[in-house]
Scaffold this motif. Sequence first.
Motif, PDB file in Angstrom:
ATOM      1  N   PRO A  69       0.808  -1.228   0.000  1.00  0.00           N
ATOM      2  CA  PRO A  69       0.000   0.000   0.000  1.00  0.00           C
ATOM      3  C   PRO A  69       0.838   1.273   0.000  1.00  0.00           C
ATOM      4  CG  PRO A  69      -0.959  -1.589   1.495  1.00  0.00           C
ATOM      5  CD  PRO A  69       0.341  -2.171   1.047  1.00  0.00           C
ATOM      6  N   ALA A  70       1.963   1.256   0.716  1.00  0.00           N
ATOM      7  CA  ALA A  70       2.834   2.434   0.714  1.00  0.00           C
ATOM      8  C   ALA A  70       3.394   2.689  -0.679  1.00  0.00           C
ATOM      9  CB  ALA A  70       3.981   2.234   1.711  1.00  0.00           C
ATOM     10  N   LEU A  71       3.815   1.620  -1.344  1.00  0.00           N
ATOM     11  CA  LEU A  71       4.351   1.743  -2.703  1.00  0.00           C
ATOM     12  C   LEU A  71       3.277   2.209  -3.677  1.00  0.00           C
ATOM     13  CD1 LEU A  71       6.719   1.253  -4.696  1.00  0.00           C
ATOM     14  CD2 LEU A  71       5.895  -1.101  -4.909  1.00  0.00           C
ATOM     15  N   LEU A  72       2.074   1.640  -3.583  1.00  0.00           N
ATOM     16  CA  LEU A  72       0.991   1.990  -4.499  1.00  0.00           C
ATOM     17  C   LEU A  72       0.551   3.440  -4.312  1.00  0.00           C
ATOM     18  CD1 LEU A  72      -1.140  -1.262  -4.274  1.00  0.00           C
ATOM     19  CD2 LEU A  72       0.135  -0.460  -6.267  1.00  0.00           C
ATOM     20  N   PHE A  73       0.426   3.873  -3.063  1.00  0.00           N
ATOM     21  CA  PHE A  73       0.013   5.259  -2.823  1.00  0.00           C
ATOM     22  C   PHE A  73       1.041   6.232  -3.379  1.00  0.00           C
ATOM     23  CE2 PHE A  73       0.402   9.124  -0.295  1.00  0.00           C
ATOM     24  CZ  PHE A  73      -0.871   9.651  -0.425  1.00  0.00           C
ATOM     25  N   ARG A  74       2.324   5.987  -3.082  1.00  0.00           N
ATOM     26  CA  ARG A  74       3.364   6.908  -3.537  1.00  0.00           C
ATOM     27  C   ARG A  74       3.444   6.952  -5.059  1.00  0.00           C
ATOM     28  NH1 ARG A  74       8.938   7.096  -4.749  1.00  0.00           N
ATOM     29  NH2 ARG A  74       9.891   9.039  -4.017  1.00  0.00           N
ATOM     30  N   THR A  75       3.350   5.779  -5.691  1.00  0.00           N
ATOM     31  CA  THR A  75       3.428   5.727  -7.153  1.00  0.00           C
ATOM     32  C   THR A  75       2.262   6.466  -7.786  1.00  0.00           C
ATOM     33  OG1 THR A  75       4.578   3.598  -7.063  1.00  0.00           O
ATOM     34  CG2 THR A  75       3.529   4.190  -9.145  1.00  0.00           C
ATOM     35  N   THR A  76       1.052   6.204  -7.295  1.00  0.00           N
ATOM     36  CA  THR A  76      -0.138   6.817  -7.880  1.00  0.00           C
ATOM     37  C   THR A  76      -0.175   8.317  -7.640  1.00  0.00           C
ATOM     38  OG1 THR A  76      -1.291   4.744  -7.363  1.00  0.00           O
ATOM     39  CG2 THR A  76      -2.632   6.595  -8.061  1.00  0.00           C
TER      40      THR A  76
END
Length: 322
Positions: free
Chosen positions: A47-54
């Motif tokens: 979730p941390a990776l997905l939020f930052r990427t998006t």
Amino acid sequence: MSSAVYFKLLAIFVVVSVGWAAGRMRFFGGGEAARALSNTTFFLFAPALLFRTTARIDFDRLPWSTVLAYFAPVVGLMLLVYAHQRRRRPEAAAEPSVRAITATFSNTVQLGIPVAAALFGEAGLSVHLAVVSLHALTLLSVVTVLVELDLARAAEGPARRSLLATLGTTVRNTVIHPVVLPVLLGLGWNVAGWPIPPAVDEILVMLGQAVVPACLIAIGMSLAHYGIRGSLAAAAALSVLKLVVQPALVLAVGHFGLGLSGVPLAAIVMCAALPAGTNSMMFSQRYATREAEVTTTLVVSTLAFVVSAPLWIALLQWLSPP
């Protein structure tokens, strides 16, 4: 392929082997440790990776025709695999979605980035990163809706609920989900135009960096626990879909449908030709469905990539000679 790509493959196999060795030790508790590690990745690191990427996607600079040439056939293949598995009356409600994501989700980061950089340079890497920025957002969001809809249907039992109740359960479980929720929050943050505070960004980077090693260790531990007996035939079929059928569809749509050639075409075809990504293992363990089969597919497809990748490179060079 260049030595950089082979070194990356070697590193992947070594880390998976470390996980396998750890999984053979009593100290780590077998399959439960692998599931706990996978759940930690799924609920915390990813979730941390997905939020930052998006939140950081620059939609104005995306090469939309090239992105469409990748995602249209890939999502189409995912839906075909899902529909085929649904018709076979699966043992578990999540089985069609698990097999669909395994056959289509590429290892775009830990293997895809070095492949694109080594083979196509900065131009190819920029195309690859454009696909990566939407990869998890698109595929995981679609398959999450599918699996939650199937689970809502299965939970109804003999007394079927109304369509409205089923849709309500599906929407709630889809939105409040460790994949979809951070993506939606990231998109909202992006649209609002807010920068991520440096201190928060550093935390997100640190958590996101744990996704790859944690997934690879979990794969090795799962192999040690489940083994590969009884999974090879299904893993081979899924690997063929991933390494042969998917890049062929992307090539057909990109080259013959949208007229792409050169580096943009090569970059998306090789992205589609990558082995199965570790997100499919997290997905299977999240829904406790086909864990052994998915884990075996990850290993088999990665091994087979050593043979299939040079063949795709040769075909692309023949279609677009330098």
